[in-house]
Design a protein around this motif. Structure first.
Motif, short mmCIF file in Angstrom:
data_model
loop_
_atom_site.label_atom_id
_atom_site.label_comp_id
_atom_site.label_asym_id
_atom_site.label_seq_id
_atom_site.Cartn_x
_atom_site.Cartn_y
_atom_site.Cartn_z
N ILE A 15 29.33 40.77 35.97
CA ILE A 15 29.41 40.50 34.69
C ILE A 15 29.47 38.80 34.57
O ILE A 15 30.25 38.00 34.98
N GLY A 16 28.15 38.39 34.05
CA GLY A 16 28.26 37.03 33.97
C GLY A 16 27.84 36.44 35.26
O GLY A 16 27.23 36.91 36.19
N ASN A 17 28.49 35.13 35.78
CA ASN A 17 28.17 34.61 37.03
C ASN A 17 29.45 34.98 37.98
O ASN A 17 29.59 34.59 39.07
N ASP A 18 30.35 35.84 37.60
CA ASP A 18 31.42 36.19 38.48
C ASP A 18 31.43 37.68 38.84
O ASP A 18 31.06 38.61 37.87
N LEU A 19 31.78 38.17 40.14
CA LEU A 19 32.10 39.45 40.46
C LEU A 19 33.69 39.78 40.36
O LEU A 19 34.36 39.11 41.15
N ASN A 20 33.76 40.48 39.64
CA ASN A 20 35.35 41.08 39.78
C ASN A 20 35.53 42.42 40.01
O ASN A 20 34.71 43.31 40.03
N TRP A 21 36.70 42.80 39.92
CA TRP A 21 37.23 44.24 40.30
C TRP A 21 36.60 45.09 39.35
O TRP A 21 36.17 46.32 39.50
N PHE A 22 36.66 44.86 38.14
CA PHE A 22 36.32 45.60 36.92
C PHE A 22 34.59 46.03 36.97
O PHE A 22 34.39 47.05 36.79
N SER A 23 33.79 44.95 37.39
CA SER A 23 32.56 45.51 37.56
C SER A 23 32.06 46.24 38.62
O SER A 23 31.17 46.82 38.76
N LEU A 24 32.99 46.06 39.73
CA LEU A 24 32.93 47.11 40.87
C LEU A 24 33.00 48.54 40.58
O LEU A 24 32.79 49.50 41.22
#
Length: 262
Positions: A15-24
């Motif tokens: 999501i955007g330029n960041d990978l976070n737990w939610f996107s996984l």
């Protein structure tokens, strides 16, 4: 009962330029309730959505998890017997509430706060147990209604697209099951989901994401925090707690509604 499949790590889009737990947690999900699959698209709907390859909703499983656990306190509260009887034909009760609103909406003497007080209150015991699916096009209405040692899962799936294409394979119906069986299904879903998410996080930690930002320590901690939060939320389904709903007020409003409709 709750089935899901996470996307392969190489198919995850940050999501955007960041990978976070939610996107996984991006993946597919459906509910298998007896002979029905809730959140399963018809073949016509799949074609409408540019020949969608999977018949199930594809979104972030974390969103489902958040919306579902938000209902646990309400689900855990037993509905009085006489109101639970109304859930056998939930559509009929909802038609009456809509009729009540329509009648009083034409009444010049209707108090200005009617919608926010009486109407909202008479519907609250059902709406508080409805799974949020507003993020889906034509999302179905799914309700979880407990009475003592049993629970009724009810769903309304008559939604259509603009061209009258039926969205969902399941027809509007309901199912009653033992409450403890329901709780065990929820626990099983949580165990399976967080087990797979542990693997998903591990894969994310070792993958080269190029220009995408990844806070590894934050990702690891969120996995731990999210699992602990889910485990705590399960207690809301199990522990006996004080009545959260003013059932006497709802009874009075239903009597008032039926009288004014008549």
């Amino acid at each position: 009962m709750i089935h899901f499949k996470l996307k392969d790590i190489d198919s995850v889009i940050p999501i955007g330029n960041d990978l976070n737990w939610f996107s996984l947690t991006d993946g597919e999900l459906y509910l298998n309730v007896e002979n029905y699959k809730l959140f399963e698209y018809t073949s016509q709907a799949m074609q409408y959505f540019d020949d969608k390859t999977s018949p199930y909703i594809d979104y972030y499983i974390a969103r489902f998890l958040e919306d579902f656990t938000q209902l646990f306190m309400a689900i855990g509260e037993s509905i009085p017997d006489h109101l639970y009887e109304l859930t056998k034909n939930l559509h009929y009760f909802q038609e009456n509430t809509s009729k009540w609103l329509s009648i009083l909406d034409k009444d010049d003497d209707m108090p200005s706060n009617f919608y926010f007080e009486e109407y909202t209150s008479v519907c609250s015991w059902i709406n508080n147990r409805q799974l949020n699916s507003s993020h889906l096009i034509g999302g179905p209405s799914v309700y979880f209604l407990r009475n003592r040692d049993k629970i009724r899962i009810a769903w309304e799936t008559d939604q259509t697209l603009d061209n009258s294409i039926k969205l969902w394979t399941a027809k509007t119906d309901s199912l009653e099951m033992d409450y403890i069986e329901f709780v065990n299904h929820v626990k099983s879903f949580g165990m399976g989901f967080f087990k797979e998410m542990t693997q998903q996080v591990d894969k994310a930690l070792y993958k080269d994401w190029g220009q995408i930002n990844l806070d590894k320590q934050k990702l690891i901690q969120e996995q731990i925090d999210r699992e602990l939060a889910f485990q705590r939320s399960i207690s809301l389904l199990i522990e006996v707690k004080d009545c959260q709903t003013n059932w006497d007020e709802i009874d009075d409003l239903i009597i008032q509604m039926n009288t004014e409709i008549a």
